[in-house]
Design a protein around this motif. Sequence first.
Motif, PDB file in Angstrom:
ATOM      1  N   SER A  82       0.828  -1.212   0.000  1.00  0.00           N
ATOM      2  CA  SER A  82       0.000   0.000   0.000  1.00  0.00           C
ATOM      3  C   SER A  82       0.861   1.261   0.000  1.00  0.00           C
ATOM      4  CB  SER A  82      -0.896  -0.014   1.244  1.00  0.00           C
ATOM      5  OG  SER A  82      -1.462   1.258   1.439  1.00  0.00           O
ATOM      6  N   GLN A  84      -0.154   3.859   1.280  1.00  0.00           N
ATOM      7  CA  GLN A  84      -0.496   4.541   2.523  1.00  0.00           C
ATOM      8  C   GLN A  84       0.429   4.192   3.680  1.00  0.00           C
ATOM      9  OE1 GLN A  84      -3.148   6.819   3.036  1.00  0.00           O
ATOM     10  NE2 GLN A  84      -3.054   6.835   0.811  1.00  0.00           N
ATOM     11  N   VAL A 276      -9.414   4.163  -3.745  1.00  0.00           N
ATOM     12  CA  VAL A 276      -9.638   5.039  -4.898  1.00  0.00           C
ATOM     13  C   VAL A 276      -9.510   6.495  -4.468  1.00  0.00           C
ATOM     14  CG1 VAL A 276     -11.349   5.846  -6.560  1.00  0.00           C
ATOM     15  CG2 VAL A 276     -11.063   3.403  -6.180  1.00  0.00           C
ATOM     16  N   GLU A 277     -10.134   6.825  -3.348  1.00  0.00           N
ATOM     17  CA  GLU A 277     -10.079   8.211  -2.859  1.00  0.00           C
ATOM     18  C   GLU A 277      -8.640   8.655  -2.622  1.00  0.00           C
ATOM     19  OE1 GLU A 277     -12.424   8.534   0.634  1.00  0.00           O
ATOM     20  OE2 GLU A 277     -14.324   8.614  -0.447  1.00  0.00           O
ATOM     21  N   ARG A 279      -6.009   7.342  -4.053  1.00  0.00           N
ATOM     22  CA  ARG A 279      -5.168   6.998  -5.207  1.00  0.00           C
ATOM     23  C   ARG A 279      -4.078   5.995  -4.808  1.00  0.00           C
ATOM     24  NH1 ARG A 279      -9.040   9.503  -6.798  1.00  0.00           N
ATOM     25  NH2 ARG A 279      -9.026  11.204  -8.321  1.00  0.00           N
ATOM     26  N   ASP A 280      -4.499   5.007  -4.019  1.00  0.00           N
ATOM     27  CA  ASP A 280      -3.577   3.953  -3.600  1.00  0.00           C
ATOM     28  C   ASP A 280      -3.584   2.892  -4.711  1.00  0.00           C
ATOM     29  OD1 ASP A 280      -2.040   2.083  -2.330  1.00  0.00           O
ATOM     30  OD2 ASP A 280      -3.104   2.175  -0.421  1.00  0.00           O
TER      31      ASP A 280
ATOM     32  N   PRO B  50      -4.219   6.862   7.654  1.00  0.00           N
ATOM     33  CA  PRO B  50      -3.469   6.178   6.591  1.00  0.00           C
ATOM     34  C   PRO B  50      -2.193   5.544   7.125  1.00  0.00           C
ATOM     35  CG  PRO B  50      -4.188   8.331   5.848  1.00  0.00           C
ATOM     36  CD  PRO B  50      -4.492   8.254   7.314  1.00  0.00           C
ATOM     37  N   ASN B  51      -1.508   6.251   8.012  1.00  0.00           N
ATOM     38  CA  ASN B  51      -0.366   5.647   8.691  1.00  0.00           C
ATOM     39  C   ASN B  51      -0.109   6.442   9.978  1.00  0.00           C
ATOM     40  OD1 ASN B  51       1.594   7.824   8.280  1.00  0.00           O
ATOM     41  ND2 ASN B  51       1.557   7.206   6.122  1.00  0.00           N
ATOM     42  N   ARG B 198      -6.321  -2.856  10.812  1.00  0.00           N
ATOM     43  CA  ARG B 198      -6.162  -1.951   9.677  1.00  0.00           C
ATOM     44  C   ARG B 198      -7.498  -1.661   8.990  1.00  0.00           C
ATOM     45  NH1 ARG B 198      -4.590  -1.753   4.291  1.00  0.00           N
ATOM     46  NH2 ARG B 198      -3.013  -0.187   3.843  1.00  0.00           N
ATOM     47  N   GLN B 361     -16.982  15.913  -2.620  1.00  0.00           N
ATOM     48  CA  GLN B 361     -16.685  14.922  -1.567  1.00  0.00           C
ATOM     49  C   GLN B 361     -17.012  15.448  -0.167  1.00  0.00           C
ATOM     50  OE1 GLN B 361     -13.231  12.676  -2.478  1.00  0.00           O
ATOM     51  NE2 GLN B 361     -12.851  12.104  -0.370  1.00  0.00           N
ATOM     52  N   ASP B 389     -13.919  14.623  -7.259  1.00  0.00           N
ATOM     53  CA  ASP B 389     -13.591  14.102  -5.929  1.00  0.00           C
ATOM     54  C   ASP B 389     -12.397  14.896  -5.383  1.00  0.00           C
ATOM     55  OD1 ASP B 389     -11.582  13.049  -7.540  1.00  0.00           O
ATOM     56  OD2 ASP B 389     -11.390  11.237  -6.337  1.00  0.00           O
ATOM     57  N   TRP B 390     -12.106  14.694  -4.106  1.00  0.00           N
ATOM     58  CA  TRP B 390     -11.107  15.531  -3.440  1.00  0.00           C
ATOM     59  C   TRP B 390      -9.730  15.402  -4.092  1.00  0.00           C
ATOM     60  CZ3 TRP B 390     -10.492  19.686  -0.914  1.00  0.00           C
ATOM     61  CH2 TRP B 390      -9.342  19.936  -0.158  1.00  0.00           C
ATOM     62  N   ALA B 391      -9.360  14.176  -4.467  1.00  0.00           N
ATOM     63  CA  ALA B 391      -8.033  13.968  -5.040  1.00  0.00           C
ATOM     64  C   ALA B 391      -7.867  14.768  -6.332  1.00  0.00           C
ATOM     65  CB  ALA B 391      -7.808  12.483  -5.303  1.00  0.00           C
TER      66      ALA B 391
END
Lengths: 316, 515
Positions: A82, A84, A276-277, A279-280, B50-51, B198, B361, B389-391
């Motif tokens: 990933s 992320q 998707v959000e 972009r992974d 995310p991390n 996760r 979004q 979308d946000w990206a």
Amino acid sequence: MNYVVRRGATAIATLFAVASLIFLLLHLVPGDPAEILLSSGGIAPSKESVEALRVNLGLDKPLLEQYITYLGNITTGNLGTSFQDGAPIGDEIVKRLPRTLELILAATFISVLVGMPAGVAAALRRGGVIDGLCSSLASFGLSVPVFVTGTLLILLFSQILRLVPAGGYVGFADNPAQHIVYLLLPAVSIAVGLIPVVFRMVRTSILEFLEKEWVRTARAKGLDEPRVLLLHVVRNSLSPVVTVLGLHMGTLLGGTVLVEYVFNWPGLSGMLVQAVEQRDYPAVQGIVLVICLLFVLINLGVDLLYGMLDPRVRYK
Amino acid sequence: MIAKDSRRGFSFSRRGFLGALVIAGGLPVGIARAAAGAKPVRFGLSSFPPNLHPFEYTGTASLTVKLMLYRGLLSYAPDGTLRPELAQEWRQVDPVTYEFVLRENARFHDGTPVLAEDVKYSFELIADEKSTAHLRKDFQIVKTFEVFGERSLRIVLKQPSVTFPQVLAAGYAVVVSRRSAAPNFIGAGPFTLDNVERGSSVTVKAFPEFFRAGVPGPSAIHFIAMPDESLRIAALESGDVDIIEYVSTQYFDRLKNGADVGLESANGPFMYLLFNVQEGPFTDPRLRHAVACGIDRNAVNAAAFSGVGTPFDHLPVPPSPAYDAALVSERFGYDPARAKALLAEAGVGGGLVIELLSTSQYAQHNDTALVIQQNLAEIGINANLSLPDWATRVSRGNRGQYHLAVQGTAGAFNDPDAVSAYIEGGQVPSYTRPFGYNNARVNELLSAGRQEMDNAKRQKIYAEIDGLIVQDAPLLSLLWRPQAYGVRRSIRNFAPLPGFLSFQSALRLEDVTSA
């Protein structure tokens, strides 16, 4: 044998096409993963930070090189890590896929449990009160979006009656009873849309078979009505139901998104949306590939089951 | 008591339900939920982190969890003032030199003491040329990190910076053990990492050797990712979680009036409009002024923020002794007639078509854009709305692919210098900044304001900047947006930090107790 080889080759070609297509589409969609990763909350990352992350993620390499590496990896079963947090995608899919499958199977089970008897009853009392009531409910179930059903179920069972949690997940091994409690609402939400499908297929199919000459013959031979129904009519009517259910289950693999979202069920669909959000790319590619693989397998399974249920359909 | 009784009732009925399920299905007996009044706290996050990289910016949800695990030399008290954290004491020796003495009892989660060498190691990681740390740029001002005792550190800057202590108090300037490395950094926060599911949840448990006596309050915090806001609200109301973040204004009344739940909010983030001043129609300042006169901030507040936002038209600076918005009297207020006149003066009185960028979004961005579109239509500007979308929105913003854009964010700290992030030229193009804007005088003043220690002088500097921004109009402030948390009434001692610090409100979780 030829049939099996042909189907196998088609499946592999399909997977290759999907793998290539998803790779290409992802890279065509605007949005740089490195930028996104460092841009949460309205913060502007520095150019150096973005570039450093792009190098870390391998995004600085030419697209063709990335594509070849990607294809090479998936042929060895390596779905990558990933963007992320560097976690292996394969491990995450292995963990989440059973949860989505469980959700789909539970919903299908409920649908069959409710839809089949209702379909048989409605067909046997065609035009009667039960038929009218079930048909109306089926129309209602089909027309209500799953997120509305889910929200209403949360409102009723969680907020008003306080019988079940609003959403969440507990592993079956950790707490079996609570696991099932968490599973109930999302499974019922999906089932509300699936029951009408089963109901209508069973009803239509039984009505069709009840008119067949061999049913009249069975009755003429003196078979009692339950045996005529169960052994001849219902069994024969199952083939189209299984086909339709199989196709729906395949669709649900990628279609449980809203339910997983509304009920916070940590399955594969939710992971796909998040990936998707953000972009992974490796996560999106891996999940789509696995869903595609399962879809191909389910279709194959349905074909084989169909053959078992209907002796006229046998592939050599 | 109401909450407690209510929760008992909830627990009982669910157990009853489970009992029926067990009898019906022959299942092993399970536990319905944690007992009422339990010490652990359950927190509904808006997204899964995310991390947990301590130095990288990966969103407010991540920061919330990371503030449990990591701490820096300084942090913020509940009123938003600086407070010593791992540093027991600190002082500014001269305009460019700071000295810190670490606490004797500060320990990392592996039991080793927090020493000056650990601080140096951490800050050098942040400042490294290839670092992806959020504060890498802010640390470039540091000339040297000098260890002059086991627990003593001196930081010398290349030039004075009034905001450097604020940088050190940020949640990303944390100290990790020099015996650890990414991704398994060892911190010295009030909680240790217990379990990560996760995509679903993170559990942290109290660190018994945390330096502050009686802290942390909760025995553990269970962070559950709940991206769907309606689910977060439902989970809070039904008692499945104790605190939730990111409560939209539409739910304010419902939570305020709840029997078992309440609302804690603070004005923190702000909404604003950005112009592309490099390409397109808004290279003409008269058209930017026309937009400034055409925007009805009260309408935006009413339609997109349920009327609970606070409209403003000055620089986006929270209350500060170094900034006084009243020093600038000439501003472009809501005046559609003047807007039309400005359009006519610019030669586009017959109509103008522009691209308005926002995102679908986030409802607040989406709804703000809809109101702005309507406002602009009323003065003769036809705005084509782009709501990806946000990206995609971030990507287009970074590349200047818009004429006018809606944006919402919060600054790094409650100081006027925080506006540098939005208006200082020479920075990399970003979706948070007006594309192509670079005014040498503004840059000069920002630099002067950063180096000036006297608040009276700083007020004058920022007033001049304010006036220049009114004239240039590269961005238009719209309103302060409340950053709100839903909190069950059984929870004590939780309230967001004020202003831009609201994103660091998780600092308060260490003081929370559960009745």
